[in-house]
Design an enzyme around this catalytic site. Sequence first.
Site, PDB file in Angstrom:
ATOM      1  N   LEU A 104       0.861  -1.188   0.000  1.00  0.00           N
ATOM      2  CA  LEU A 104       0.000   0.000   0.000  1.00  0.00           C
ATOM      3  C   LEU A 104       0.889   1.225   0.000  1.00  0.00           C
ATOM      4  O   LEU A 104       1.784   1.350   0.837  1.00  0.00           O
ATOM      5  CB  LEU A 104      -0.901  -0.004   1.247  1.00  0.00           C
ATOM      6  N   VAL A 135       4.506  -1.134   3.243  1.00  0.00           N
ATOM      7  CA  VAL A 135       4.137   0.219   2.838  1.00  0.00           C
ATOM      8  C   VAL A 135       5.111   0.672   1.761  1.00  0.00           C
ATOM      9  O   VAL A 135       6.322   0.473   1.871  1.00  0.00           O
ATOM     10  CB  VAL A 135       4.139   1.185   4.046  1.00  0.00           C
ATOM     11  N   LYS A 136       4.560   1.267   0.698  1.00  0.00           N
ATOM     12  CA  LYS A 136       5.394   1.720  -0.414  1.00  0.00           C
ATOM     13  C   LYS A 136       5.830   3.166  -0.198  1.00  0.00           C
ATOM     14  O   LYS A 136       5.001   4.043   0.044  1.00  0.00           O
ATOM     15  CB  LYS A 136       4.613   1.639  -1.730  1.00  0.00           C
ATOM     16  N   ILE A 137       7.137   3.379  -0.305  1.00  0.00           N
ATOM     17  CA  ILE A 137       7.715   4.720  -0.210  1.00  0.00           C
ATOM     18  C   ILE A 137       8.515   4.961  -1.482  1.00  0.00           C
ATOM     19  O   ILE A 137       9.335   4.115  -1.865  1.00  0.00           O
ATOM     20  CB  ILE A 137       8.640   4.834   1.025  1.00  0.00           C
TER      21      ILE A 137
END
Length: 355
Positions: A104, A135-137
């Site tokens: 996400l 988590v996508k960064i």
Amino acid sequence: MTHLSALGQSVWIDFLSRESIREGHLQHLIDEDSVVGATSNPTIFQKAMTAGNAYDEQLRKEAGRGSNVRETFWSLAERDIKDACDLFREVWDGGAGRDGYVSLEVDPGLAYDTLATYREAIRLHKVVDRPNLMVKIPATKPGLAAIEDVVAKGHSINVTLIFSLQRYADVAESYVRGIERLVAAGGDPSTVASVASFFISRIDTEADRRLDEIEGKLAIANAKLAYQHYKRAFTGERWEYLAGKGATPQRVLWASTSTKNPDYMDTMYVEELIGADTVNTMPEETIRDFQDHGKPAPRLEQGVAQAQRLLGELATAGVDYDDLTDTLEREGVEKFSASFNELLQALGEKQAALA
């Protein structure tokens, strides 16, 4: 896709929707196609949430609560991600946390704000509350510090929008430093996983525009050299110490692997990038194409010298590699931000119509 699994590559699906989760389609991909993870991004959510009526009931509830459109989006997305994580939980449990992840992305509007990205990543991990969430960064310069800080807090990260080899080296370093800080603080690194997502087809689209002679060659060459760096970064004394504490390498993930140029073979970015300890996240159409006529073989370490030569020839031919990859990173952030804003607008209109 069992052939790819046998060669050490994990297949993830580059799509997510409430319909696919609830009506058994995602489970079918897990059971029948050896899909062991899923990735989402603002463009994927835009396609999923603005089509059909799978989200209407929750949209009405959010409208009744007086939620603004941004709060509504996160409520919808978090529900989907939780459900998808639960579907993949068995894969995650069975593989000791190697696969079974669902990604996400943080709000793409935060891509150049380190602190806001860090806070948002921590918030998403807290609210989704699943061990198999990544988590996508984005791998912007401000994103690098956020990646290190989130990993140091013991959370799993998918680093997205990587184009250049130097930026990939920075990403791997951020991950290792985060793990070092986690270990130093007495944390357990075995609970943290990460992938570094290279966007493949976009590199060729931009390179082909700049120079005809390299058509369809730069993206694969770039990926092959990235894999060589991965092997160097996750060996040696520094890494062995962390591995002894339970740390796992940050695998490279090939994203954007459907071909955009109709002249290219539709399975090109799958066949050429098969290698051990990697991930390929594909749209379902690419999975089907590979199932139908793909030729599985471990090609990722073939032609490395030619790949190095090709990069050397770029400058001679008048193509600035750094400018090309910087352009792609900037445009990638802009595209995801635009998709996110369009999604919010469409959700607002849909919510108003339902109310």
